[in-house]
Design a protein around this motif. Structure first.
Motif, PDB file in Angstrom:
ATOM      1  N   PHE A 199       0.864  -1.174   0.000  1.00 31.89           N
ATOM      2  CA  PHE A 199       0.000   0.000   0.000  1.00 31.89           C
ATOM      3  C   PHE A 199       0.905   1.229   0.000  1.00 31.89           C
ATOM      4  O   PHE A 199       2.121   1.111   0.181  1.00 31.89           O
ATOM      5  N   ALA A 200       0.325   2.398  -0.220  1.00 29.00           N
ATOM      6  CA  ALA A 200       1.123   3.619  -0.247  1.00 29.00           C
ATOM      7  C   ALA A 200       0.618   4.614   0.797  1.00 29.00           C
ATOM      8  O   ALA A 200      -0.585   4.723   1.032  1.00 29.00           O
ATOM      9  N   PHE A 201       1.561   5.315   1.404  1.00 28.27           N
ATOM     10  CA  PHE A 201       1.255   6.410   2.332  1.00 28.27           C
ATOM     11  C   PHE A 201       2.172   7.560   1.919  1.00 28.27           C
ATOM     12  O   PHE A 201       3.236   7.758   2.462  1.00 28.27           O
ATOM     13  N   ASP A 202       1.721   8.325   0.927  1.00 26.91           N
ATOM     14  CA  ASP A 202       2.562   9.333   0.289  1.00 26.91           C
ATOM     15  C   ASP A 202       2.358  10.739   0.821  1.00 26.91           C
ATOM     16  O   ASP A 202       3.117  11.639   0.466  1.00 26.91           O
ATOM     17  N   SER A 203       1.337  10.937   1.651  1.00 29.50           N
ATOM     18  CA  SER A 203       1.052  12.285   2.140  1.00 29.50           C
ATOM     19  C   SER A 203       0.326  12.209   3.475  1.00 29.50           C
ATOM     20  O   SER A 203      -0.553  11.354   3.674  1.00 29.50           O
TER      21      SER A 203
END
Length: 300
Positions: A199-203
């Motif tokens: 998964f992504a946590f970009d911000s």
């Protein structure tokens, strides 16, 4: 001997575009591969912009050949013809590739400033069913979709097929935690991952959605610490504190980050330290301040 020479400049996994080109040229009776001598055609793919210079000499090396260069590191606007892009990939050019590879969707409706996908592929759309690029000898499938969860029904349809065929799966580009609901979390828990769920946590702007999504994954029974990781994008040194906060949130939720550094930004010592700290054996043994203190003391 003439034919079509393929040149994979810098792919970290088998190059899907070259696999499609190989299938296309071979279907026309043209000898195609990575070791064709005296070629009439040269097809090159550059994934990373920093490597585009590696194709500069092709026109001098093969002055009598037609040269065609593509890839996101060379020309974002260049695309394969649709009829070529939908061909069964030629898996034979990568003998060690023991998994299916392809896109079931293209594009993305997010507007992340660091991402080239909207410029390269446009808005989200369904592309191809995984059965159309399935090699019956394979027991695994790697999907390159940029945001497959934009169409929940399609995600459930293709994962129905994956489950029916008992395939391990890797969503290589990660899944969008903001689009996870109980149905999707439950389906992910049913699937067999090739490696980890990404998964992504970009911000920090969507930190609440990340925390809510983690709760849904936990409720579905996923092993968040050992079977899930989070792409944490770190653009440059000015974003270090922001990236650290995202990592600390994930640590508090007992799940593991993976720092994605921008290849085009100068790497500072602080960026390197954050990257190294998030190695699981270090990340779970100390917080970042403790890690840096050990470095200064000559312990790490």
């Amino acid at each position: 001997m003439s034919g079509a020479l393929l040149y994979d400049v810098d792919s970290t996994i088998p190059n899907l575009a070259l696999m499609h080109i190989s299938a296309w040229r071979k279907s026309m009776g043209i000898e195609t591969g990575f070791d064709v001598s005296c070629p009439d055609e040269v097809w090159a793919s550059v994934v990373f912009k920093a490597n585009r210079h590696k194709v500069d000499g092709l026109r001098f090396m093969f002055p009598d050949a037609e040269i065609d260069i593509g890839g996101s590191g060379y020309d974002l606007s260049k695309r394969l013809p649709e009829e070529v892009d939908l061909l069964m990939p030629d898996y034979s050019i990568y003998p060690d590739c023991d998994y299916d590879l392809g896109f079931t969707t293209r594009g993305c409706n997010r507007g992340c400033g660091f991402c080239v996908v909207p410029r390269k592929e446009g808005r989200f759309r369904v592309h191809q069913h995984p059965s159309e690029f399935h090699n019956p000898s394979h027991t695994k499938v790697v999907l390159l979709d940029n945001n497959v969860l934009f169409d929940k029904d399609w995600f459930l349809e293709i994962t129905d097929w994956i489950l029916a065929n008992d395939l391990e799966v890797d969503f290589n580009q990660g899944l969008d935690i903001r689009l996870v609901d109980r149905d999707i979390a439950g389906r992910i828990a049913e699937l067999k991952p090739m490696r980890l769920w990404h998964f992504a946590f970009d911000s920090l702007d969507y930190r609440d959605e990340v925390v809510q999504g983690i709760a849904l994954l936990r409720e579905a029974g996923l092993d968040l610490r050992h079977r899930v990781n989070w792409y944490v994008y770190l653009h440059d040194d000015s974003q270090c504190e922001d990236a650290l906060e995202r990592c600390r949130i994930l640590r508090g939720e007992k799940t593991t980050p993976y720092i994605m550094l921008n290849r085009e930004s100068p790497r500072t010592q602080r960026m390197t330290d954050i990257k190294r700290w998030t190695r699981p054996h270090i990340f779970w043994s100390t917080d970042f301040d403790g890690y840096v203190a050990n470095l200064k003391g000559g312990v790490a």
